[in-house]
Write an enzyme that holds these catalytic residues in place. Structure first.
Site, PDB file in Angstrom:
ATOM      1  N   LYS A  96      -5.854  -2.982  -1.688  1.00  0.00           N
ATOM      2  CA  LYS A  96      -5.190  -2.139  -0.695  1.00  0.00           C
ATOM      3  C   LYS A  96      -6.155  -1.797   0.449  1.00  0.00           C
ATOM      4  O   LYS A  96      -5.763  -1.713   1.614  1.00  0.00           O
ATOM      5  CB  LYS A  96      -4.663  -0.871  -1.376  1.00  0.00           C
ATOM      6  CG  LYS A  96      -3.518  -1.195  -2.354  1.00  0.00           C
ATOM      7  CD  LYS A  96      -3.239  -0.066  -3.315  1.00  0.00           C
ATOM      8  CE  LYS A  96      -2.073  -0.392  -4.248  1.00  0.00           C
ATOM      9  NZ  LYS A  96      -1.961   0.517  -5.388  1.00  0.00           N
ATOM     10  N   VAL A 116       0.860  -1.189   0.000  1.00  0.00           N
ATOM     11  CA  VAL A 116       0.000   0.000   0.000  1.00  0.00           C
ATOM     12  C   VAL A 116       0.897   1.240   0.000  1.00  0.00           C
ATOM     13  O   VAL A 116       1.705   1.419   0.907  1.00  0.00           O
ATOM     14  CB  VAL A 116      -0.928   0.046   1.244  1.00  0.00           C
ATOM     15  CG1 VAL A 116      -1.823   1.275   1.192  1.00  0.00           C
ATOM     16  CG2 VAL A 116      -1.760  -1.224   1.343  1.00  0.00           C
TER      17      VAL A 116
END
Ligand code: HSE
Length: 340
Positions: free
Chosen positions: A224, A151
């Site tokens: 994510k 992420v």
């Protein structure tokens, strides 16, 4: 620290270059002795003890197309065999994201954790499909499973939420988590490009996934968002628990209409009571409203209030820098020392 590196694409090669460039400094400042003993790609592997010459492996990859062309090359070696045969401290998994099955990364990670190897991965697929089980497996085997590069590329989004806000209570996290779609929406807004023109430009930039539908249909953002929900907010969810809407239907006139009202259309992953991914209108004065390929995440915590982290969300070296960050964490964990 003995490392097996699985996957030698952009991220894997960037990691090798970063280790070459920074190894003496990492040794001096952190006592981190990065020794890559094996590298695996689709064509085979290169294995050497006490460590591989990464410059030679990079040359072999560029001239021969595979690490198996190295002087320490083994054709058709399998990642799973090497995970069980090599005595390593950490398996670094950088194979491409597959959101349907998670493979081959999922099998690599499971095998490594079961053999009590620490795992650092940049592969979103296995985490989006099975993060609760993988965290459980790592805990059971008392090893680390770290994935800060999944992420925000090199931007420490997960570390900020996990570490810096650990004493607070996160009530909501939302963010622009995909550089490709943000680049497309920015080009539509700032340059009046159509969705397809902007998508072609984004592909040339090299940020898009191998299959760009993962970006534009919202699945990369969804992966994510699942990671944020599990890791930062204690939700036990996988991809199937999210409502996901991408930006393929967003028209130039919608983007221009929003702009006239002082807003921008952005693809936002949000973890609140509901967890979803969809295009939302954001005030252009809101710091979350970043342009181009940047990522931005807003953390809303009960006592500290709102904080926003902005940074590059992708790129080989950026993601490799997140791998090093995770390796340092493993090192400090192994030596039971604090940073610094
Ligand atoms: N395709 C992704 C993006 C790469 O555009 O953000 C980083 O995960």
């Amino acid at each position: 620290m003995r490392i097996l590196l699985i996957g030698f694409g952009v991220v894997g090669q960037s990691f090798a270059k970063l280790v070459l460039a920074r190894r003496s400094e990492l040794m001096k400042v952190h006592g981190l002795n990065t020794r890559v003993v094996g590298v695996v790609d689709k064509g085979g592997a290169a294995v050497a003890s006490p460590e591989l010459d990464l410059a030679e492996v990079l040359d072999a990859k560029s001239s021969g197309g595979t690490v198996a062309a190295s002087k320490h090359g083994i054709r058709n070696a399998s990642a799973l065999d090497l995970i069980s045969e090599l005595d390593v401290d950490v398996v670094v998994e950088t194979t491409p994201t597959n959101i349907k099955t998670g493979q081959p990364g999922l099998s690599h990670i499971e095998a490594a954790l079961k053999l009590k190897r620490n795992v650092v991965t940049t592969n979103k697929g296995p985490l989006a499909l099975a993060l609760p089980e993988l965290v459980e497996l790592a805990r059971y085997n008392n090893v680390a499973l770290l994935f800060s590069g999944t992420v925000g590329g090199g931007t420490p989004i997960l570390d900020f939420g996990k570490r810096c806000l650990a004493s607070d209570r996160l009530v909501m996290v939302e963010g622009i988590l995909n550089g490709t779609t943000n680049f497309i929406l920015t080009s539509m807004e700032a340059e009046g490009k159509s969705f397809n023109e902007a998508l072609e430009d984004a592909k040339k930039l090299g940020y898009a996934e191998a299959d760009p539908t993962l970006d534009v249909e919202g699945w990369d953002t969804a992966c994510k968002t699942v990671i944020i929900a599990n890791w930062l907010m204690g939700r036990e969810v996988t991809l199937k628990d999210l409502t996901v809407e991408g930006i393929t239907h967003v028209t130039k006139s919608e983007v221009e209409g929003a702009k006239r009202k002082g807003k921008s259309v952005k693809l936002v992953g949000r973890v609140a009571e509901r967890i979803d991914v969809k295009p939302r209108l954001i005030d252009r004065s809101d710091p979350l409203c970043i342009s181009g390929t940047l990522n931005a995440v807003r953390f809303v915590s009960q006592y500290a209030g709102d904080e926003i982290i902005i940074g590059k969300g992708a790129g080989g070296m950026e993601t490799a820098s997140a791998i090093l960050r995770d390796l340092l964490e493993v090192k400090y964990h192994m030596s039971q020392r604090w940073y610094g």
